[in-house]
Design an enzyme around this catalytic site. Structure first.
Site, PDB file in Angstrom:
ATOM      1  N   SER A 120       0.824  -1.203   0.000  1.00  0.00           N
ATOM      2  CA  SER A 120       0.000   0.000   0.000  1.00  0.00           C
ATOM      3  C   SER A 120       0.859   1.255   0.000  1.00  0.00           C
ATOM      4  CB  SER A 120      -0.896   0.005   1.237  1.00  0.00           C
ATOM      5  OG  SER A 120      -1.524   1.254   1.425  1.00  0.00           O
ATOM      6  N   TYR A 144      -2.059   0.159  10.021  1.00  0.00           N
ATOM      7  CA  TYR A 144      -2.237  -0.485   8.717  1.00  0.00           C
ATOM      8  C   TYR A 144      -0.995  -0.297   7.856  1.00  0.00           C
ATOM      9  CZ  TYR A 144      -3.631  -0.932   3.830  1.00  0.00           C
ATOM     10  OH  TYR A 144      -3.673  -1.269   2.505  1.00  0.00           O
ATOM     11  N   LYS A 148       1.768  -3.209   6.491  1.00  0.00           N
ATOM     12  CA  LYS A 148       2.148  -3.436   5.100  1.00  0.00           C
ATOM     13  C   LYS A 148       3.659  -3.288   4.916  1.00  0.00           C
ATOM     14  CE  LYS A 148      -1.715  -4.496   3.109  1.00  0.00           C
ATOM     15  NZ  LYS A 148      -1.899  -5.844   2.513  1.00  0.00           N
TER      16      LYS A 148
END
Length: 326
Positions: A120, A144, A148
């Site tokens: 991402s 998050y 990643k």
């Protein structure tokens, strides 16, 4: 060179289902692994095997890899909301970071050697650059994004230690749909949120109007899900040729603000659209737009659809139809 069946984790999800179809169009076969926590069986083509297991179940994943012996794995399974990750960081550590470790354990046990990883642009945080390249500093602003970045790092380390081929694809903001059954039903993505508000006769919410951007709203690089799916096929193809380790941005290299996206929605739908500006969401950077020169040069990939194409395809897919709306 090896060419045949790829295993797609999260292949019953929004992006994963498009990737599966792109693999099939390329002449490859696919097997889907999905725990169906957010994916749906209706997104999986009838000729594709669906294994309803979690990537966190290392024993089940190992058994499946041993039986299927895929050429490689496209790993998309995981959680994907920066905002949710701020509220529940342990969930993201367990699902995203833990999922990568579980997959690598299963690959080591079965001799698997190729991974295309769903990463991402959140790994960059808010870069002090108009256009961010893959070698830019990575300073995630949410659990998050951290999960990643950890996934990339452990995959790259495993590639060096165990002789794997790994391609990390850093997605920017994904929009669009190839068909109604493949539409985005996400609870956090801008375009489906706007469509949902329209259908309910409500005013869509814009999260933050005081960012340091030209109109005060977040600026993002939007990419069509069909183009993104094709990028996965290109990544699979290069790993079939050689076991490289590489990282690529997947976007268009063009930024659009939230208000500009709303303007496109008005044009596509032909509907008046008034909005409310509310407080910022935790974990949202002000601006992030990616350089796509590396993926164009090394993989020969460029996005083919513009923002109007994306919104139009998403709107067409979101219209009421006989298709199962679950």
């Amino acid at each position: 060179m090896p060419r045949g069946r790829w295993l797609v984790t999260g292949g019953a999800g929004y992006i994963g289902s498009h990737v599966v179809r792109a693999l099939l169009r390329s002449g490859r076969d696919a097997v889907v692994v999905d725990d169906l926590s957010t994916g749906t069986t209706g997104r999986v083509p009838p000729e594709v095997d669906l294994e309803p297991i979690s990537v966190l179940d290392t024993a089940a994943l190992t058994s499946l890899l041993e039986r299927v012996r895929p050429v490689g794995v496209v790993h998309l399974a995981g959680k994907k909301s920066p905002t949710e990750s701020v509220a529940d960081p342990l969930l993201y550590a367990r699902e995203n970071a833990g999922g990568v470790v579980s997959l690598l354990d299963a690959l080591r046990a079965t001799g698997g050697t190729r991974v295309v990883f769903s990463s991402s642009c959140s790994v960059y945080g808010t870069p002090d650059l108009d256009i961010v390249g893959e070698d830019a500093q990575t300073v995630p602003e949410s659990p998050y994004g951290e999960s990643k970045l950890y996934g990339e790092r452990v995959l790259n380390a495993a590639a060096a230690a165990y002789g794997l081929g790994v391609v990390n694809l850093r997605y920017f903001n994904v929009v669009g749909a190839a068909a109604a059954e493949l539409r985005d039903t996400g609870a956090y993505n801008l375009v489906p949120l706007v469509f949902r508000a329209l259908q309910r006769g409500e005013r869509p919410r814009v999260f933050g109007g005081d960012y340091p951007t030209p109109d005060g709203t977040c600026v993002r690089d939007y990419v069509d899900v069909r183009d993104l799916a094709d990028a996965h096929v290109r990544a699979a193809e290069v790993l079939e040729e050689d076991l490289r380790t590489a990282t690529y941005n997947v976007g268009r290299g063009q930024g659009s603000s939230v208000l500009e996206v709303l303007d496109v929605v008005r044009t596509v739908t032909g509907r008046p659209l008034e909005h409310d500006v509310v407080e910022r969401r935790p974990g949202d950077p002000a601006r992030i737009v990616g350089s796509v020169e590396r993926i164009a040069h090394e993989l020969g990939w460029r996005a083919q659809h513009d923002l109007t194409d994306m919104v139009a395809s998403a709107w067409a897919a979101d219209r009421p139809s006989p298709v199962d709306r679950s």
